[in-house]
Design a protein around this motif. Structure first.
Motif, mmCIF file in Angstrom:
data_model
loop_
_atom_site.group_PDB
_atom_site.id
_atom_site.type_symbol
_atom_site.label_atom_id
_atom_site.label_comp_id
_atom_site.label_asym_id
_atom_site.label_seq_id
_atom_site.Cartn_x
_atom_site.Cartn_y
_atom_site.Cartn_z
ATOM 1 N N VAL A 49 0.869 -1.175 0.000
ATOM 2 C CA VAL A 49 0.000 0.000 0.000
ATOM 3 C C VAL A 49 0.906 1.225 0.000
ATOM 4 O O VAL A 49 1.854 1.293 0.782
ATOM 5 N N LEU A 50 0.626 2.149 -0.874
ATOM 6 C CA LEU A 50 1.362 3.406 -0.946
ATOM 7 C C LEU A 50 0.476 4.518 -0.417
ATOM 8 O O LEU A 50 -0.655 4.705 -0.918
ATOM 9 N N ILE A 51 0.962 5.231 0.606
ATOM 10 C CA ILE A 51 0.183 6.324 1.189
ATOM 11 C C ILE A 51 1.042 7.574 1.267
ATOM 12 O O ILE A 51 2.263 7.493 1.362
ATOM 13 N N ALA A 52 0.380 8.713 1.218
ATOM 14 C CA ALA A 52 1.046 10.000 1.454
ATOM 15 C C ALA A 52 0.691 10.438 2.862
ATOM 16 O O ALA A 52 -0.455 10.309 3.308
ATOM 17 N N LEU A 53 1.693 10.958 3.564
ATOM 18 C CA LEU A 53 1.498 11.453 4.922
ATOM 19 C C LEU A 53 1.828 12.930 4.977
ATOM 20 O O LEU A 53 2.680 13.411 4.228
#
Length: 139
Positions: free
Chosen positions: A134-138
């Motif tokens: 899973v690729l997420i931006a924080l």
């Protein structure tokens, strides 16, 4: 009531582990997930039909699994994280009475885009049900 906090990019690094999460697999979870995703395949809600197909019971569909993956990561990352990509692969089925346990860890970060890649797996008594990233931006 405790407010859920979003992880900050500056506070995470490759190798950080997500807390394990156990999900009880129930008839209600499997059938409601199938209905919610408009997957009316009999193997996801009709035990007799599933048995005719060679399965011991109804089994979870991939869209429900995908939702559980997202919930697992978001429980760790927080409500202001932004999902950029989810890639999963199914293995062993999830049947009622199973418990699927998720584990995950940060496998890559990108400081320029403030993105974090999480590698994960969900296992039950038969082996690995799902693997993926899973690729997420924080913030």
């Amino acid at each position: 009531m405790k407010t859920m906090q979003t992880k900050q990019f500056k506070d995470v690094q490759v190798g950080d582990k997500l807390p394990k999460q156990a999900i009880p697999i129930t008839v209600a979870l499997i059938t409601s997930g199938a209905i919610a995703t408009r997957d009316f395949f009999p193997g996801h809600h009709d035990k007799d039909a599933a048995i005719e197909l060679g399965s011991p019971h109804i089994f979870m569909n991939i869209l429900t699994t995908n939702g559980l993956v997202q919930a697992f990561v978001e429980k760790w990352s927080g409500p202001d994280s932004i999902f950029k990509d989810i890639k999963i692969k199914l293995g062993m089925p999830n049947y009622p009475g199973d418990t699927m346990t998720f584990k995950g860890e940060i496998t890559a970060t990108d400081a320029q885009n403030k993105t974090v890649e999480v590698g994960l797996a969900g296992q039950n008594q038969y082996g690995t049900h799902v693997t993926g990233t899973v690729l997420i931006a924080l913030p």
